[in-house]
Design a protein around this motif. Structure first.
Motif, short mmCIF file in Angstrom:
data_model
loop_
_atom_site.label_atom_id
_atom_site.label_comp_id
_atom_site.label_asym_id
_atom_site.label_seq_id
_atom_site.Cartn_x
_atom_site.Cartn_y
_atom_site.Cartn_z
N THR A 77 -14.09 72.13 1.32
CA THR A 77 -15.01 72.55 0.25
C THR A 77 -15.13 74.06 0.20
O THR A 77 -15.15 74.68 -0.88
N ARG A 78 -15.18 74.71 1.37
CA ARG A 78 -15.26 76.17 1.42
C ARG A 78 -14.04 76.81 0.76
O ARG A 78 -14.14 77.76 -0.02
N LEU A 79 -12.84 76.26 1.07
CA LEU A 79 -11.62 76.81 0.49
C LEU A 79 -11.51 76.49 -0.99
O LEU A 79 -11.04 77.32 -1.79
N VAL A 80 -11.94 75.28 -1.37
CA VAL A 80 -11.87 74.90 -2.79
C VAL A 80 -12.75 75.82 -3.63
O VAL A 80 -12.36 76.32 -4.69
N LEU A 81 -13.96 76.07 -3.17
CA LEU A 81 -14.90 76.87 -3.97
C LEU A 81 -14.61 78.36 -3.90
O LEU A 81 -14.85 79.09 -4.86
N SER A 82 -14.08 78.81 -2.74
CA SER A 82 -13.89 80.26 -2.59
C SER A 82 -12.53 80.72 -3.10
O SER A 82 -12.42 81.80 -3.71
N LYS A 83 -11.47 79.92 -2.85
CA LYS A 83 -10.13 80.36 -3.20
C LYS A 83 -9.41 79.44 -4.17
O LYS A 83 -8.26 79.69 -4.52
N ALA A 84 -10.08 78.39 -4.56
CA ALA A 84 -9.46 77.40 -5.47
C ALA A 84 -8.15 76.89 -4.90
O ALA A 84 -7.21 76.55 -5.64
N ASP A 85 -8.04 76.84 -3.57
CA ASP A 85 -6.82 76.36 -2.90
C ASP A 85 -7.21 75.85 -1.52
O ASP A 85 -7.74 76.60 -0.69
N MET A 215 -10.29 74.25 -19.63
CA MET A 215 -9.33 73.20 -19.28
C MET A 215 -8.62 73.50 -17.96
O MET A 215 -8.41 72.60 -17.15
N THR A 216 -8.28 74.79 -17.78
CA THR A 216 -7.62 75.15 -16.51
C THR A 216 -8.54 74.90 -15.33
O THR A 216 -8.14 74.35 -14.29
N SER A 217 -9.79 75.34 -15.46
CA SER A 217 -10.76 75.13 -14.37
C SER A 217 -10.99 73.64 -14.11
O SER A 217 -11.04 73.18 -12.97
N LEU A 218 -11.11 72.87 -15.20
CA LEU A 218 -11.35 71.43 -15.05
C LEU A 218 -10.17 70.75 -14.37
O LEU A 218 -10.33 69.94 -13.45
N GLU A 219 -8.93 71.12 -14.81
CA GLU A 219 -7.74 70.49 -14.21
C GLU A 219 -7.59 70.87 -12.74
O GLU A 219 -7.30 70.04 -11.88
N LYS A 220 -7.76 72.18 -12.48
CA LYS A 220 -7.56 72.68 -11.10
C LYS A 220 -8.53 72.02 -10.13
O LYS A 220 -8.13 71.47 -9.09
#
Length: 677
Positions: A77-85, A215-220
């Motif tokens: 969750t930390r990596l998803v929210l901070s780096k989107a990866d 759309m990019t944010s939603l898909e990612k």
């Protein structure tokens, strides 16, 4: 501290640190794969475990794996929210399941969550709760059953202790599983919340922080959320399944594969019904026959093969039973009776059949009856029935005495002859066949009827063959009497005392001692040729001292002291002093210092050199008395008597060892030898 223990401690601390310390994507990928591997291994162990207690660490593992998954969730969750990866593993899971369509990925993920939370987790939780409750409710009954088996002599104290420990472990295990199942439930709820946080917060952060369009944010973040959820939910699903398998398996004697193959395929004919039903679906419904007919054919073939194997196995079993029945018919004796081991057997060659044949004047059966009566009077032992049979494998004049199927003594007889034993000096006019008296190993001669009168005039002890056998059999029974008294025989003696002394027996058994404890004491007394006929005195002593110790060695010493009058009369002659071999204080101190205490009682732990030295000095004194024609008796202090007996048990087991407390104060004692250091 061992490396294994240290690594586990570091691992647990590392799991906690993962929640607050950022983790690189590469390391996170490795940990996610490790999480899946651990879940698969736990599931396989649960499927192959025969008893839940064999995997008693499972509740603790459940807690640790739950914390590990939550720590991984926090890290992803930390990596998803901070780096989107969140690394390759999370993204791969998300893209593979979504298949390019985010809606389908979400539906699959939601189905997984529902299955995990509502079906498996709720079911496992309920089964664990009921299992814990039933196990606790059944504990008093199981404890009473163990006590009843112990009192009846069906199990010993060690087996009873093992059963009690197993019952306690079962209660602890199912109680822990009841609590541990809450971890899985909480983990499922936390996963749902984390998914919502990743999706909503990630969607907002993607647009506000990373400058993505809608759309990019939603898909990612949808792909990352699905991947993160699947990476955590799949191991959780596997471990929840393992928990369900552990708590739902009962009355099983094998692993899961054995149970499924044996129980599901026990009735092969039912596969025909299943095959017919599947085929009917293909014929009577729009379902394509290509999907049903091959499957129905496979089921029918499998049913045929299983039925054929089952019939073959039944035929083999029937043939085996028939052959066994034919063998029993052909055999002069029942096969079952041959499997039983008689306590005492007397076998003889065909040349000695007249000894047992009453039509030829044999009185061996009457003599055996008198032997049993004599043993009851002298030793207080009820000798079991002695099996008498001829054995063509023996020499014509040979006989053997067996205890529980094993030969313990043998001898040879010459019918129509007499056994003559010398009074200490030989008479040249008495001639015969040289032999050895079987009971005591004394040199003797087989003489004929004509020489009998001359031998008696010369002072020889002349004995007929039936008396030789009776004497030998009596001495063997006395020597191995301690092996003839088991729990069943002890119970019979207890019941006989209970008829006249019910209060004594009810106080002693089972509240103070079990039948097995009493049997051990009686066996030790008989082993040293102490009569147990005075059972009332023995039981009184056990009732007095059994409250303080359960050690049979110590209890036997107390009983011997209570039987001091009997022991004194057994070895002492009122007209002469009791001649004994005493042990010096130095030797007694050395033996006392070598006594070791353990949970099972005390024992002598003396070094071989000291043991051999004491043994040699005792042997010298014993041989000196034997050569002078005296009965060697060793007298020692009460504190070391049983340890000195242990020291001499193998080689000088026939030499009495008594203590000062076992002699009456009025008896006069004369020391004819001292064993000194």
């Amino acid at each position: 501290m061992k490396i294994r223990d240290l690594s586990i401690l570091i691992g647990v601390i590392g799991i906690v640190l993962m929640m607050v310390v950022p983790i690189p994507k590469g390391l996170l990928d490795v940990l996610l794969i490790l999480n899946i591997s651990i879940a698969i291994m736990i599931l396989l162990i649960a499927m192959n475990t025969q008893d839940a207690l064999h995997f008693s660490i499972f509740p603790t593992i459940l807690l640790l794996t739950t914390i590990f998954r939550l720590a991984l969730n926090v890290s992803t969750t930390r990596l998803v929210l901070s780096k989107a990866d969140a690394g390759h593993v999370v993204e791969t899971f998300g893209r593979f399941v979504a298949g390019g369509q985010i809606a389908i990925g979400f539906v699959v993920f939601l189905i997984l969550v529902v299955v995990q939370f509502i079906v498996i987790t709720k079911g496992s939780e309920r089964v664990a709760e009921v299992g814990a409750r039933f196990t606790l409710d059944a504990m008093p009954g199981k404890q009473m059953s163990i006590d009843a088996d112990l009192n009846a002599g069906l199990i010993n104290e060690h087996q009873a202790r093992e059963r009690r420990e197993k019952i306690g472990k079962e209660a602890d295990f199912y109680g822990a599983m009841d609590g541990a199942s809450k971890f899985v439930k909480g983990d499922a709820i936390a996963s749902i919340i984390i998914v919502l946080i990743n999706l909503i917060a990630g969607f907002i952060i993607g647009m506000a922080v990373h400058g993505m369009d809608v759309m990019t944010s939603l898909e990612k973040y949808s792909i990352l959320t699905i991947g993160d959820g699947l990476v955590s939910q799949i191991p959780a699903l596997l471990i929840s399944t393992a928990a369900g398998i552990i708590v739902t398996r009962a009355a099983s004697e094998g692993n899961m594969a054995d149970d499924l193959s044996k129980q599901l395929l026990r009735y092969p004919k039912l596969l025909y019904i299943v095959a017919g039903t599947v085929a009917l679906l293909g014929l009577a419904t729009p379902i394509p026959m290509i999907s049903t007919i091959p499957y129905a054919a496979i089921l029918a073939i499998a049913g045929y093969r299983l039925q054929k194997n089952l019939n073959k196995k039944q035929q083999e079993e029937e043939l085996l039973v028939e052959e066994k029945h034919i063998e029993e018919v052909r055999s002069p004796e029942s096969v079952i009776s041959l499997l039983q081991v008689d306590p005492i057997e007397f076998e003889f060659g065909y040349g000695l059949i007249p000894l047992a044949d009453t039509s030829q004047g044999g009185d061996l059966l009457d003599r055996i009856i008198m032997i049993r009566r004599q043993c009851a009077l002298e030793m207080g032992l009820i000798v079991p029935v002695i099996r008498i049979r001829d054995n063509i494998q023996l020499k014509p004049n040979e006989y053997v005495i067996k205890m529980k199927g094993n030969t313990v003594a043998r001898g040879e007889l010459l019918l129509h002859h007499y056994l003559a034993m010398s009074p200490g000096f030989d008479d040249d006019s008495v001639t015969g066949i040289e032999t050895q008296e079987p009971a005591f190993g004394l040199p003797a001669l087989w003489i004929d009827e004509a020489t009998k009168e001359r031998a008696e005039m010369a002072g020889y002890t002349v004995v007929d063959p039936p008396s030789v056998v009776a004497t030998h059999l009596t001495e063997v029974i006395k020597k191995y009497a301690h092996e003839l008294i088991g729990r069943q025989e002890t119970k019979a003696l207890i019941e006989s005392v209970k008829e006249t002394y019910p209060a004594l027996v009810e106080e002693l058994i089972p509240s103070i001692l079990s039948i097995g404890d009493v049997q051990k004491v009686l066996s030790k007394l008989l082993k040293e040729k102490i009569s147990i006929r005075d059972l009332v005195t023995i039981f009184e002593t056990l009732a007095d001292y059994g409250k303080f110790t359960k050690d049979p060695e110590v209890l036997t010493e107390y009983v011997r002291q209570s039987l001091s009058r009997q022991i004194t009369q057994q070895y002492a002659n009122s007209s002469e002093p009791l001649k004994v071999i005493t042990v010096s204080p130095a030797i007694e101190k050395k033996i006392a210092d070598a006594v070791q205490q353990s949970d099972q009682g005390s024992y002598l732990a003396m070094d071989p050199a000291s043991s051999q030295a004491i043994y040699q000095r005792l042997t010298e004194q014993v041989n000196r008395l034997v050569q002078s024609g005296q009965q060697p008796i060793i007298l020692t202090s009460p504190t070391i008597r049983m340890y000195l007996r242990q020291l001499l048990e193998r080689s000088l087991q026939d030499i009495p060892v008594i203590s000062y407390s076992e002699l009456e104060p009025s008896i006069e004692v004369q020391s004819v030898g001292v064993v000194s250091a």
